[in-house]
Design a protein around this motif. Structure first.
Motif, PDB file in Angstrom:
ATOM      1  N   ALA A  37       0.834  -1.204   0.000  1.00 31.99           N
ATOM      2  CA  ALA A  37       0.000   0.000   0.000  1.00 31.99           C
ATOM      3  C   ALA A  37       0.867   1.251   0.000  1.00 31.99           C
ATOM      4  O   ALA A  37       0.577   2.234  -0.702  1.00 31.99           O
ATOM      5  N   TRP A  38       1.949   1.244   0.754  1.00 31.69           N
ATOM      6  CA  TRP A  38       2.879   2.380   0.792  1.00 31.69           C
ATOM      7  C   TRP A  38       3.513   2.595  -0.577  1.00 31.69           C
ATOM      8  O   TRP A  38       3.600   3.730  -1.062  1.00 31.69           O
ATOM      9  N   LEU A  40       2.358   1.710  -3.610  1.00 24.02           N
ATOM     10  CA  LEU A  40       1.394   2.168  -4.614  1.00 24.02           C
ATOM     11  C   LEU A  40       0.976   3.609  -4.371  1.00 24.02           C
ATOM     12  O   LEU A  40       0.762   4.374  -5.319  1.00 24.02           O
ATOM     13  N   GLU A  41       0.864   4.006  -3.100  1.00 27.15           N
ATOM     14  CA  GLU A  41       0.494   5.390  -2.809  1.00 27.15           C
ATOM     15  C   GLU A  41       1.627   6.351  -3.131  1.00 27.15           C
ATOM     16  O   GLU A  41       1.395   7.499  -3.514  1.00 27.15           O
ATOM     17  N   LYS A  42       2.872   5.874  -2.997  1.00 31.80           N
ATOM     18  CA  LYS A  42       4.012   6.726  -3.351  1.00 31.80           C
ATOM     19  C   LYS A  42       4.064   7.001  -4.850  1.00 31.80           C
ATOM     20  O   LYS A  42       4.633   7.994  -5.290  1.00 31.80           O
ATOM     21  N   ARG A  43       3.458   6.118  -5.643  1.00 35.91           N
ATOM     22  CA  ARG A  43       3.444   6.305  -7.097  1.00 35.91           C
ATOM     23  C   ARG A  43       2.454   7.388  -7.534  1.00 35.91           C
ATOM     24  O   ARG A  43       2.572   7.940  -8.615  1.00 35.91           O
ATOM     25  N   ARG A  44       1.458   7.643  -6.702  1.00 32.49           N
ATOM     26  CA  ARG A  44       0.403   8.578  -7.091  1.00 32.49           C
ATOM     27  C   ARG A  44       0.914  10.013  -7.085  1.00 32.49           C
ATOM     28  O   ARG A  44       1.573  10.452  -6.147  1.00 32.49           O
ATOM     29  N   THR A  95      -1.838  15.416  -1.167  1.00 29.30           N
ATOM     30  CA  THR A  95      -0.883  14.367  -1.495  1.00 29.30           C
ATOM     31  C   THR A  95      -1.383  13.059  -0.892  1.00 29.30           C
ATOM     32  O   THR A  95      -2.083  13.055   0.116  1.00 29.30           O
ATOM     33  N   PHE A  96      -0.999  11.937  -1.521  1.00 26.80           N
ATOM     34  CA  PHE A  96      -1.543  10.644  -1.128  1.00 26.80           C
ATOM     35  C   PHE A  96      -0.535   9.767  -0.402  1.00 26.80           C
ATOM     36  O   PHE A  96      -0.898   8.761   0.188  1.00 26.80           O
ATOM     37  N   GLY A  97       0.744  10.117  -0.470  1.00 25.76           N
ATOM     38  CA  GLY A  97       1.762   9.289   0.150  1.00 25.76           C
ATOM     39  C   GLY A  97       1.737   9.381   1.665  1.00 25.76           C
ATOM     40  O   GLY A  97       1.277  10.358   2.245  1.00 25.76           O
ATOM     41  N   HIS A  98       2.218   8.327   2.314  1.00 23.58           N
ATOM     42  CA  HIS A  98       2.365   8.338   3.764  1.00 23.58           C
ATOM     43  C   HIS A  98       3.708   7.708   4.111  1.00 23.58           C
ATOM     44  O   HIS A  98       4.294   6.979   3.318  1.00 23.58           O
TER      45      HIS A  98
END
Length: 208
Positions: A37-38, A40-44, A95-98
């Motif tokens: 999940a981390w 894929l969210e970093k790709r956004r 932003t979507f990353g965490h």
């Protein structure tokens, strides 16, 4: 853990000892899920904000009579119904990353490698170097290895040029250097194929 080293032609060679601290970890679905999940969210890409009514620079002067004009009673040109007006309920910047702890990311990689090893979906090759960098010849060799629908090949510092050229048009074959190994690509592959150099690099990376 001992694994038989093969050539790309499918011929068996000597055994190789895999580090149990890297390839013998008990996989946990929650850790793998968190890392994927981390990733894929970093790709956004971040969402871009639209200009709403308060952000548009247009006149606020009343441009028509209140009555008698035969049209609606508009107050200014910033209304969303006009061209150039503000967007009604537009997207907000976000932003979507965490963040994810480095120890969890490293543990996730170990668990992904261990999952393939324990499931019998790990193949170790001596090298990916090809004498004849032809797609048809490589496809025939890979057919003997029975790699399933999707195979991920991981090499050492860089994937050998001959393999990159020959595998470029083969569906379901992906190749990465050891530094690019990641949980998402490993888990989505049916079979993980490592070279001797990749095993050394991954063990050094996970234990470093």
């Amino acid at each position: 853990m001992k694994v038989k080293v093969q050539t790309i032609d499918g011929k068996a060679g000597a055994d190789i000892d895999l580090n149990d601290d890297v390839f013998g970890v008990d996989p946990r679905a929650d850790i793998l899920h968190r890392v994927v999940a981390w990733q894929l969210e970093k790709r956004r890409a971040p969402a871009r904000a639209a200009r709403e009514r308060s952000d548009v620079a247009r006149t606020g002067k009343k441009f028509g009579r209140q009555k008698g004009g035969g049209t609606a009673r508009h107050g200014d040109r910033k209304a969303p119904i006009f061209i150039g007006g503000g967007k009604a309920h537009g997207p907000r910047a976000r932003t979507f990353g965490h963040s994810l702890n480095k120890k969890i990311r490293a543990l996730g990689l170990k668990m992904a490698l261990s999952d393939k090893a324990k499931g019998g979906k790990l193949v170790v090759l001596d090298t990916l170097e090809l004498k004849d960098a032809k797609t048809k010849a490589l496809a025939g060799k890979l057919g003997k290895l029975d790699l399933g629908g999707r195979a991920l090949f991981i090499d050492g510092d860089a994937v050998h040029d001959s393999f990159v050229k020959a595998s470029a048009n083969i569906v379901g074959v992906d190749a990465l250097p050891a530094i690019g190994a990641n949980v998402y690509d490993i888990m989505r592959a049916d079979t993980l194929v490592l070279t001797r150099a990749a095993v050394e690099k991954l063990e050094a990376r996970c234990n470093g």
